[in-house]
Design a protein around this motif. Structure first.
Motif, mmCIF file in Angstrom:
data_model
loop_
_atom_site.group_PDB
_atom_site.id
_atom_site.type_symbol
_atom_site.label_atom_id
_atom_site.label_comp_id
_atom_site.label_asym_id
_atom_site.label_seq_id
_atom_site.Cartn_x
_atom_site.Cartn_y
_atom_site.Cartn_z
ATOM 1 N N SER A 96 0.294 39.703 -22.838
ATOM 2 C CA SER A 96 -0.910 39.453 -24.125
ATOM 3 C C SER A 96 -2.311 39.987 -23.390
ATOM 4 O O SER A 96 -3.052 40.950 -23.854
ATOM 5 N N GLY A 97 -2.303 40.033 -21.730
ATOM 6 C CA GLY A 97 -3.294 40.327 -21.289
ATOM 7 C C GLY A 97 -4.260 39.591 -21.131
ATOM 8 O O GLY A 97 -5.133 40.791 -20.626
ATOM 9 N N SER A 98 -5.095 38.859 -20.827
ATOM 10 C CA SER A 98 -5.895 37.556 -20.474
ATOM 11 C C SER A 98 -6.126 37.981 -19.382
ATOM 12 O O SER A 98 -7.426 37.994 -18.994
ATOM 13 N N ASN A 99 -5.092 38.235 -18.165
ATOM 14 C CA ASN A 99 -5.679 38.192 -17.184
ATOM 15 C C ASN A 99 -6.017 39.542 -16.521
ATOM 16 O O ASN A 99 -7.412 39.249 -16.185
ATOM 17 N N GLY B 146 1.036 39.243 -15.527
ATOM 18 C CA GLY B 146 2.564 38.632 -16.430
ATOM 19 C C GLY B 146 3.042 39.977 -16.804
ATOM 20 O O GLY B 146 3.260 40.068 -18.011
ATOM 21 N N HIS C 268 1.223 33.401 -10.350
ATOM 22 C CA HIS C 268 2.685 32.828 -10.938
ATOM 23 C C HIS C 268 2.247 31.625 -11.529
ATOM 24 O O HIS C 268 0.954 31.175 -10.658
ATOM 25 N N PRO C 269 1.932 31.433 -12.661
ATOM 26 C CA PRO C 269 1.580 30.445 -13.149
ATOM 27 C C PRO C 269 1.787 29.091 -12.673
ATOM 28 O O PRO C 269 2.440 27.896 -13.515
ATOM 29 N N MET D 279 11.977 31.499 -15.018
ATOM 30 C CA MET D 279 10.829 31.227 -14.497
ATOM 31 C C MET D 279 9.814 31.256 -14.563
ATOM 32 O O MET D 279 8.968 32.775 -14.306
ATOM 33 N N TYR D 280 8.584 32.097 -16.239
ATOM 34 C CA TYR D 280 7.582 32.965 -16.437
ATOM 35 C C TYR D 280 7.054 32.349 -17.557
ATOM 36 O O TYR D 280 7.552 31.306 -18.210
ATOM 37 N N GLY D 281 6.335 33.033 -17.969
ATOM 38 C CA GLY D 281 4.827 31.905 -18.990
ATOM 39 C C GLY D 281 5.317 30.464 -20.032
ATOM 40 O O GLY D 281 5.509 29.520 -18.282
ATOM 41 N N HIS E 117 -4.465 28.455 -17.676
ATOM 42 C CA HIS E 117 -4.768 29.937 -18.393
ATOM 43 C C HIS E 117 -6.365 29.719 -16.753
ATOM 44 O O HIS E 117 -7.004 31.107 -16.712
ATOM 45 N N GLU F 213 -6.142 30.290 -13.622
ATOM 46 C CA GLU F 213 -6.219 31.910 -13.180
ATOM 47 C C GLU F 213 -7.114 32.915 -13.225
ATOM 48 O O GLU F 213 -7.675 33.602 -13.087
HETATM 49 N N1 LIG Z 1 6.371 34.054 -13.235
HETATM 50 C C1 LIG Z 1 5.327 35.513 -14.361
HETATM 51 C C2 LIG Z 1 4.365 34.651 -14.973
HETATM 52 O O1 LIG Z 1 4.428 33.598 -15.554
HETATM 53 N N2 LIG Z 1 3.403 35.074 -15.825
HETATM 54 C C3 LIG Z 1 2.579 34.290 -16.368
HETATM 55 O O2 LIG Z 1 2.424 34.913 -17.470
HETATM 56 C C4 LIG Z 1 0.806 35.005 -18.131
HETATM 57 C C5 LIG Z 1 0.272 36.271 -18.787
HETATM 58 O O3 LIG Z 1 -1.018 35.646 -19.641
HETATM 59 P P1 LIG Z 1 -1.864 36.719 -19.942
HETATM 60 O O4 LIG Z 1 -0.856 37.923 -20.653
HETATM 61 O O5 LIG Z 1 -2.654 36.215 -20.811
HETATM 62 O O6 LIG Z 1 -2.015 37.390 -18.752
HETATM 63 C C6 LIG Z 1 0.198 34.177 -16.812
HETATM 64 O O7 LIG Z 1 -0.410 33.225 -17.042
HETATM 65 C C7 LIG Z 1 1.019 34.813 -15.837
HETATM 66 O O8 LIG Z 1 0.720 33.955 -14.831
#
Ligand SMILES: NCC(=O)N[C@@H]1O[C@H](COP(=O)([O-])[O-])[C@@H](O)[C@H]1O
Ligand SMILES: Nc1nc2c(c(=O)[nH]1)N[C@@H](CN(C=O)c1ccc(C(=O)N[C@@H](CCC(=O)O)C(=O)O)cc1)CN2
Length: 185
Positions: free
Chosen positions: A11-14, A82, A103-104, A115-117, A170, A173
């Motif tokens: 999505s790319g909110s960060n 992400g 990392h969340p 371990m992601y999302g 989020h 972050e």
């Molecule tokens: N292990 C890597 C991981 O899980 N990263 C996580 O992916 C999400 C991306 O959100 P975004 O696309 O809205 O920025 C974020 O919560 C980031 O910490």
């Protein structure tokens, strides 16, 4: 003026918060956003800020094509926001201690492969944790084992759903990632 590239898979909110933060900065400029997903919404967000984008596959990443593109654009820092593929040694070698990931969770807990999302937030909930948070770290050859730069925590209630936990994380972050990046430049 430092040049920053962002790699993201979703999505790319960060990424958007980072582009917003540096939009009128005299310290750094977001010069590229790369994704391994042709349909990643982060690419749409980049267009809004006029940031050039490129897409690539896992083979290109592992064979060094992505690294060449970053060097060609005189990138100083690579930000993973992400990004869901392992950064290969060829990229780490060219950007030693200049690749930052968010990392969340509060590493070393809830890190590593898989371990992601939402997987992270579901695991945190399943474990009945009373707190979670974010970790911002330098990237080495293994997932989530690089030097920790910053951590922030938030409390969670047993009634919180994984989605509500994700929202709390989020928020941390979006608050901290841009400023921590700036502090590293
Ligand atoms: N292990 C890597 C991981 O899980 N990263 C996580 O992916 C999400 C991306 O959100 P975004 O696309 O809205 O920025 C974020 O919560 C980031 O910490
Ligand atoms: N060399 C490194 N590369 C990456 C790191 C790192 O610390 N060192 N961090 C990750 C981001 N990340 C956690 O913060 C992370 C992302 C993805 C995975 C994972 O298990 N990925 C799956 C593939 C998922 C997919 O293709 O959709 C896998 O490798 O099987 C774990 C942790 C970014 N790169």
């Amino acid at each position: 003026m430092k040049k920053i590239a962002i790699l993201a898979s979703g999505s790319g909110s960060n990424a958007e918060k980072i582009m917003e933060h540096f939009q009128f900065s005299d310290k750094a400029q977001i010069v590229q956003i790369g994704s391994n997903k042709e349909d990643a919404y982060v690419l749409e967000r980049a267009k809004k800020y006029g940031v050039p984008t490129f897409t690539f596959n896992k083979t290109a990443l592992e064979q060094g094509t992505v690294t060449e593109k970053l060097i060609e654009n005189q990138v100083d820092w690579v930000i993973l926001a992400g990004f869901l593929l392992k950064i290969p040694q060829n990229l780490i070698n060219k950007f030693p201690n200049n690749i930052i990931n968010i990392h969340p969770a509060l590493l070393p807990k809830y890190g590593g492969i898989g371990m992601y999302g939402m997987n992270v937030h579901s695991a945190v909930k399943e474990a009945g944790e009373k707190e979670t948070g974010i970790t911002i770290h330098l990237v080495n050859e293994n997932y989530d084992e690089g030097k920790i730069i910053f951590q922030a925590a938030t409390s969670i209630d047993e009634k919180d759903s994984a989605e509500e936990i994700a929202q709390k994380v989020h928020a941390l972050e979006h608050k901290y990632f841009p400023q921590i990046i700036e502090s590293m430049l």
